[in-house]
Design a protein around this motif. Structure first.
Motif, PDB file in Angstrom:
ATOM      1  N   GLU A  47      -9.817   1.635   0.239  1.00  0.00           N
ATOM      2  CA  GLU A  47      -8.867   2.731   0.043  1.00  0.00           C
ATOM      3  C   GLU A  47      -7.543   2.489   0.763  1.00  0.00           C
ATOM      4  N   ALA A  48      -7.477   1.486   1.638  1.00  0.00           N
ATOM      5  CA  ALA A  48      -6.241   1.168   2.359  1.00  0.00           C
ATOM      6  C   ALA A  48      -6.134  -0.346   2.466  1.00  0.00           C
ATOM      7  N   PRO A  49      -5.807  -1.035   1.360  1.00  0.00           N
ATOM      8  CA  PRO A  49      -5.870  -2.500   1.323  1.00  0.00           C
ATOM      9  C   PRO A  49      -4.910  -3.201   2.267  1.00  0.00           C
ATOM     10  N   GLU A  50      -3.874  -2.516   2.756  1.00  0.00           N
ATOM     11  CA  GLU A  50      -2.948  -3.138   3.689  1.00  0.00           C
ATOM     12  C   GLU A  50      -3.416  -2.984   5.136  1.00  0.00           C
ATOM     13  N   THR A  51      -4.545  -2.325   5.325  1.00  0.00           N
ATOM     14  CA  THR A  51      -5.043  -2.007   6.661  1.00  0.00           C
ATOM     15  C   THR A  51      -6.395  -2.678   6.889  1.00  0.00           C
ATOM     16  N   ARG A 101      -1.085  -4.529   8.270  1.00  0.00           N
ATOM     17  CA  ARG A 101      -1.052  -5.838   7.626  1.00  0.00           C
ATOM     18  C   ARG A 101      -0.646  -6.965   8.575  1.00  0.00           C
ATOM     19  N   ALA A 102       0.259  -6.674   9.524  1.00  0.00           N
ATOM     20  CA  ALA A 102       0.723  -7.683  10.472  1.00  0.00           C
ATOM     21  C   ALA A 102      -0.081  -7.682  11.762  1.00  0.00           C
ATOM     22  N   ALA A 139       0.838  -1.202   0.000  1.00  0.00           N
ATOM     23  CA  ALA A 139       0.000   0.000   0.000  1.00  0.00           C
ATOM     24  C   ALA A 139       0.865   1.242   0.000  1.00  0.00           C
ATOM     25  N   ASP A 140       0.342   2.325  -0.571  1.00  0.00           N
ATOM     26  CA  ASP A 140       1.038   3.603  -0.522  1.00  0.00           C
ATOM     27  C   ASP A 140       1.242   4.014   0.922  1.00  0.00           C
ATOM     28  N   SER A 141       2.384   4.632   1.205  1.00  0.00           N
ATOM     29  CA  SER A 141       2.713   4.987   2.579  1.00  0.00           C
ATOM     30  C   SER A 141       2.185   6.358   2.991  1.00  0.00           C
ATOM     31  N   GLY A 142       1.442   7.008   2.133  1.00  0.00           N
ATOM     32  CA  GLY A 142       0.911   8.325   2.462  1.00  0.00           C
ATOM     33  C   GLY A 142      -0.046   8.277   3.632  1.00  0.00           C
ATOM     34  N   PRO A 143      -0.223   9.382   4.333  1.00  0.00           N
ATOM     35  CA  PRO A 143      -1.014   9.381   5.556  1.00  0.00           C
ATOM     36  C   PRO A 143      -2.517   9.394   5.335  1.00  0.00           C
ATOM     37  N   ALA A 144      -2.977   9.718   4.140  1.00  0.00           N
ATOM     38  CA  ALA A 144      -4.409   9.942   3.943  1.00  0.00           C
ATOM     39  C   ALA A 144      -5.280   8.743   4.300  1.00  0.00           C
ATOM     40  N   ALA A 153      -4.792   6.146   6.349  1.00  0.00           N
ATOM     41  CA  ALA A 153      -4.807   5.903   7.788  1.00  0.00           C
ATOM     42  C   ALA A 153      -5.574   7.000   8.520  1.00  0.00           C
ATOM     43  N   ASP A 154      -5.389   8.250   8.097  1.00  0.00           N
ATOM     44  CA  ASP A 154      -6.120   9.345   8.735  1.00  0.00           C
ATOM     45  C   ASP A 154      -7.618   9.165   8.558  1.00  0.00           C
ATOM     46  N   GLY A 155      -8.027   8.723   7.368  1.00  0.00           N
ATOM     47  CA  GLY A 155      -9.447   8.497   7.125  1.00  0.00           C
ATOM     48  C   GLY A 155     -10.017   7.428   8.031  1.00  0.00           C
ATOM     49  N   LEU A 156      -9.245   6.361   8.268  1.00  0.00           N
ATOM     50  CA  LEU A 156      -9.720   5.276   9.134  1.00  0.00           C
ATOM     51  C   LEU A 156      -9.769   5.717  10.589  1.00  0.00           C
ATOM     52  N   ARG A 157      -8.819   6.530  10.990  1.00  0.00           N
ATOM     53  CA  ARG A 157      -8.864   7.060  12.362  1.00  0.00           C
ATOM     54  C   ARG A 157     -10.121   7.900  12.568  1.00  0.00           C
TER      55      ARG A 157
END
Length: 309
Positions: free
Chosen positions: A264-268, A127-128, A100-105, A107-111
């Protein structure tokens, strides 16, 4: 010869590249346009030249006749001016893992998403299954992840090796085993191997989990949390503290546990516990509205606690 699935994937990849080639014009890539040009979009030889590969090889790639390296596909993606989503799709069709892209967007959306669930305890996981963020509803019924050292702030480690997180959650091992099976549906990474090694060292009784290679999608289920104090019973003024504590019943709470996979955040992933009965729903609503004495819990700097704590 590959399997039928691999051949289908190669043909889908070839069709995808061809469609994008036909969408481009010579001007899009800095080439002159011939007045006699009848081919829609770019020619194959033009894409091959821009990508630095042979014309025959690129032709076979579009025809689904060959596999190729990640480096070649990256060059083709640049030549075709593919955006991030299209590039990811091309690489995944060819069988390459794309982190996944490492940009903050995302993760911020999920928070922000879990912050809006005042009655549904939730964790944001990577992911882990490292814990990235959690909401106040989680802290209302489970131990605060902020109290766990960052290097051990992993859901599997917390469920299986931390007495505070084991307490009051009798189904923790069943849930943890299903999470392990879920992890195996994803490509292994260094952090996942580190967590597995820690669990092997600290819980040798569960070593069979790691020898078994079973996989499975995490399925929603109802879980119970014990030992959570209900809303205190109002007592007359002057009642001593011991009597007031004795009047505070402890109730089992039941939740439907689900693991959400945000597009939007497949690694999360987001682990959410939704109240499964009226008693639990009323209890969580009461806590969210301030009916429970919050002074007994550690104060949080904001509604949502992030993993930087």
């Amino acid at each position: 010869m590959g399997t039928e699935e691999e051949r289908d994937r190669r043909h889908e990849l070839g069709g995808f590249l061809r469609a994008h080639r036909e969408l481009l014009t010579p001007e899009d890539v800095g080439l002159p346009r011939s007045p006699r040009r009848r081919t829609p979009g770019l020619r194959r030889e033009e894409v091959a030249a821009l990508s630095g590969v042979g014309v025959a090889w690129y032709t076979w790639l579009e025809q689904g006749r060959v596999d190729t390296s990640r480096q070649v596909l990256e060059s083709v993606a640049r030549a075709l001016r593919l955006d991030a989503d299209a590039r990811r799709h091309v690489l995944e069709l060819a069988g390459f893992h794309v982190p996944a892209d490492s940009g903050p967007a995302p993760a911020d959306g999920l928070r922000a998403l879990v912050e809006g669930w005042p009655t549904s305890p939730a964790l944001v996981l990577d992911r882990a299954l490292d814990v990235l963020a959690w909401n106040d509803a989680w802290r209302a019924i489970r131990p605060d992840p902020a109290a766990v050292p960052m290097e051990r702030r992993n859901l599997l480690l917390m469920l299986l090796t931390d007495p505070a997180h084991e307490s009051g959650f009798p189904e923790r091992e069943t849930v943890a085993l299903d999470l392990v099976r879920h992890l195996r549906t994803r490509p292994e990474d260094a952090r996942g191997r580190t967590v597995a090694a820690q669990l092997l060292a600290e819980r040798p009784d569960l070593s069979a989990w790691w020898r078994c290679r079973a996989v499975g999608v995490f399925a929603a289920r109802t879980v119970q949390v014990n030992g959570v104090a209900a809303r205190p019973v109002r007592t007359p003024a002057g009642t001593d503290r011991a009597a007031e504590q004795h009047a505070t019943p402890v109730v089992p709470l039941r939740f439907t546990m689900s693991l959400l996979l945000p597009a939007e955040a497949p690694e999360t992933t987001v682990l959410v516990w939704t109240p499964a009965d009226a008693v639990t729903a009323a209890h969580m609503l009461d806590r969210a509205s301030g009916g429970h004495p919050m002074a007994e819990r550690p104060a949080a700097p904001s509604t949502l606690v992030e993993a930087t704590g």
